[in-house]
Design an enzyme around this catalytic site. Structure first.
Site, mmCIF file in Angstrom:
data_model
loop_
_atom_site.group_PDB
_atom_site.id
_atom_site.type_symbol
_atom_site.label_atom_id
_atom_site.label_comp_id
_atom_site.label_asym_id
_atom_site.label_seq_id
_atom_site.Cartn_x
_atom_site.Cartn_y
_atom_site.Cartn_z
ATOM 1 N N ASN A 142 4.062 4.153 11.652
ATOM 2 C CA ASN A 142 3.215 3.512 10.645
ATOM 3 C C ASN A 142 3.283 4.295 9.335
ATOM 4 O O ASN A 142 2.267 4.730 8.786
ATOM 5 C CB ASN A 142 1.769 3.413 11.145
ATOM 6 N N HIS A 178 -9.276 0.911 11.347
ATOM 7 C CA HIS A 178 -8.658 0.088 12.377
ATOM 8 C C HIS A 178 -9.641 -0.927 12.955
ATOM 9 O O HIS A 178 -9.237 -2.011 13.369
ATOM 10 C CB HIS A 178 -8.089 0.957 13.500
#
Length: 458
Positions: free
Chosen positions: A313, A344
């Site tokens: 990521n 998240h």
């Protein structure tokens, strides 16, 4: 009494469109995942059309912005439904803050407004916000509303990213993107329009091959080794510790292909539209990795927790480093991991993973600073060190990210209890008893640096 109707199947549950439900039922894949893949495949075709028929030489920037925004908005509604109206409210809020604030405070204000608003509404899992307003770099220029909408909602990255800088995106829309990168390599060309435009075909085909392999692995390995088995009785109560350790690694490896698939396909979509060119490598080959979110080879061969995170990521990690790690005055590692957990979403597993990540990161840093320099005297020792640290890193990552995949608190605690919280305990002991910066090692570094500077001066 008539029997109760069966509960709706999990594959049908989605806030987005249900028109692909028959396909979802046929494939046995949840409808939200089918919608996601359908949008990304359509985006790939649209990106090819966009590059060929809405090329900057043929269309104005306004037309390209408008098309990218309209199609991206449709994708959001198709995947997430009309609940995504909250997204548009936030876009308007952030734009209002931006145009009424100084450029230096844009990041700060949009960060706090978006964080609070999204956490309350549980919309933070929509990827547009992951890669949108909080990563914006306006370079001292406030964009028009159309540019702002296009940057946030363009069809190439609205579903799965990747993150990109505003100045790069606008340069791409205006047809200056690849030429700017070529000028960084060959500054003799004053007229960048005279430089040939590199083709992304090779990069797109390569990434589509990686996507296909990842999809096949997902359909085989992920179903053969589902994460749910980590909460079953035979694993938690009957298996011995080495078996649990190895099986946990296998299950976590099997869970990776879906991420490889999603991020590589998203990268390919951007490249197909002509976005993502990063320049030329040392051999003169064109590189299309400006927006790449992962480096699979470096992930699978990582010999340290830091190396693993730097190649997983990538774009979001760069954003976290920019907005948090390099700005906070104290505990940057801990606060960066906590910010990542908040961003998240609200599942407990995210917090287990990122708080565990704080301990593992600090412990790995201490071990590396204290031990690595002892193994650099010969190639054999270095090879042994790399092999051991690779195995330890892979097992540590599997242990750390398991809650992220399991999501719920109960199976996470069951798993960690069955593993005796071994990595938590080891990490705490290392942090407590190993110095972060050993004095002997630090004393050698200034001497080396001074000697190098002296040589340069001479």
């Amino acid at each position: 009494m008539a029997p109760e109707p069966p509960p709706p199947r999990a594959s049908y549950r989605t806030t987005g469109s249900t028109c692909l439900h028959p396909l979802s039922e046929f494939l046995g894949i949840p409808l939200d995942q089918v919608n996601f893949v359908a949008c990304q495949l359509f985006a790939l075709l649209a990106a090819l059309w966009f590059r060929l028929y809405l090329h900057p030489a043929k269309s104005s920037s306004a037309v390209r912005h408008a098309f990218a925004t309209i199609l991206g908005t449709y994708f959001v509604i198709f995947c997430f439904g009309w609940y995504s109206v909250h997204l548009f409210v936030l876009v308007l809020m952030c734009y209002g803050i931006m145009v009424t604030s100084s450029v230096s405070s844009i990041h700060r204000y949009t960060f706090f407004v978006a964080m609070g608003y999204l956490t309350i509404c549980h919309i933070s899992r929509i990827y547009i916000f992951h890669y949108g307003v909080l990563t914006t770099d306006f370079s001292g220029v406030k964009p028009s509303f159309l540019e702002y909408l296009s940057y946030l909602l363009n069809f190439m990255s609205v579903i799965a990213g990747p993150c990109n800088h505003f100045k790069d995106y606008v340069a791409f829309i205006e047809g200056r993107h690849t030429h700017m990168k070529l000028l960084e390599v060959n500054g003799k060309h004053k007229d960048f329009h005279s430089l040939p435009e590199p083709s992304p075909t090779g990069a797109v085909m390569h990434k589509l091959c990686v996507t296909l392999v990842s999809l096949l692995l997902f359909l085989t390995l992920t179903r053969t080794f589902p994460v749910t088995c980590l909460a079953e009785d035979w694993f938690v109560q009957k298996a011995d510790f080495p078996t649990r350790l190895c099986y946990l690694y296998v299950v976590m490896q099997a869970s990776k292909p879906k991420y490889y698939f999603a991020w590589t396909l998203a990268d390919a979509v951007n490249n197909a539209a002509g976005f993502g060119f990063s320049g030329m490598d040392k051999d003169g080959r064109c590189c299309w990795d400006l927006l790449s979110n992962l480096n699979i080879w470096k992930i699978e061969t990582a010999t340290s927790f830091k190396m693993y995170l730097e190649n997983w990521n990538i774009q979001t990690a760069a954003w976290l480093k920019c907005v948090c790690y390099e700005r906070v005055p104290w505990c940057p590692t801990m606060l960066t991991f906590i910010l990542s957990a908040l961003w998240h979403g609200v599942y407990p597993g995210y917090y287990f993973t990122f708080l565990t990540g704080v301990l593992v990161t600090l412990a790995a840093r201490a071990v590396r600073n204290n031990c690595r320099h002892h193994f650099l005297s010969s190639k054999a020792l270095k090879c042994v060190y790399d092999l051991v640290t690779w195995a330890v890193t892979q097992l540590a990552v599997s242990y750390t990210v398991a809650p992220f995949v399991m999501l719920a608190a109960e199976p996470t605690l069951s798993l960690y209890t069955s593993m005796y919280f071994y990595l938590h305990i080891i990490s705490l002991l290392i942090i407590l008893f190993l110095p972060i910066k050993p004095q002997a090692h630090l004393q050698r570094q200034p001497q080396t640096a001074n000697s190098v500077n002296k040589k340069k001066t001479d």
